[in-house]
Enzyme design. Sequence first.
Site, mmCIF file in Angstrom:
data_model
loop_
_atom_site.group_PDB
_atom_site.id
_atom_site.type_symbol
_atom_site.label_atom_id
_atom_site.label_comp_id
_atom_site.label_asym_id
_atom_site.label_seq_id
_atom_site.Cartn_x
_atom_site.Cartn_y
_atom_site.Cartn_z
ATOM 1 C CG ASP A 53 -1.766 -0.960 1.050
ATOM 2 O OD1 ASP A 53 -2.451 -1.532 0.140
ATOM 3 O OD2 ASP A 53 -2.469 -1.748 2.228
ATOM 4 C CE1 TYR A 111 4.218 -7.262 3.693
ATOM 5 C CE2 TYR A 111 3.684 -9.546 3.841
ATOM 6 C CZ TYR A 111 3.596 -8.421 3.250
ATOM 7 O OH TYR A 111 3.121 -8.303 2.126
#
Length: 249
Positions: A53, A111
């Site tokens: 994003d 992540y």
Amino acid sequence: MTRYKAIISYDGHDFSGFQRQPHARTVQEEIEKTLVRLNSGQPVTVHGAGRTDAGVHAYGQVIHFDLAGSRDVEKLRFALDTQTSEDIDVVSVEQVADDFHCRYAKHSKTYEFLVDIGRPKNPMMRHYATFYPYDLDLSLIEEAIQDLVGTHDFTGFTASGTSVEDKVRTITVASMEYDQQRQFLIFTFSGNGFLYKQVRNMVGTLLKIGNGRMPVGQIKRILAEKDRGLAGPTAAGNGLYLKEIIYED
């Protein structure tokens, strides 16, 4: 046509995300513009393994694309790296099988999420770590985070309105480290896939648990009841990094 796989890293601050979109600067579009120049003006489509994003960073994003003919991979990497904007780095390029697809080939992702808990906060890191201004009991976070490990339905941790039907994912690593020198929390999550905003929602929930505004057993309840309303707020994207993608042989 020859298919190439590349590992790229990027500073997500000035991007509206990875995926191409109208009237916005994206990672995909920047790389495609360079590839068009390297491909005699012919269009090239870049595919990404993860659709990060706006504001989200990457150390190890994986892409693939097709070019006519066979190229020296190091010369191709150098050309891509030096002709693409400075906030994108092309780490490696290799030739792969024609049926390889970076998104659909079986892989695991890792992540990281950085949280600045310094007093005062570090203004130099405002685009690269999410500042949390409230008190935290780190032992509560360390206890709660272990409940995320395993195979679960993560409906309660995804954004509402997502079109993905199967929300079962397996998390193999969920950990938190305190970097005392920088006064940062470093969250690490590894798994076979993550839903839209899942990592940011998990971090937002863990911070709320650490602040004492949610019970330490809240994650078990969210997983059991599959209710997004039981989870914490979505943490800001500036602290999130796509660290690594590993493909099965």
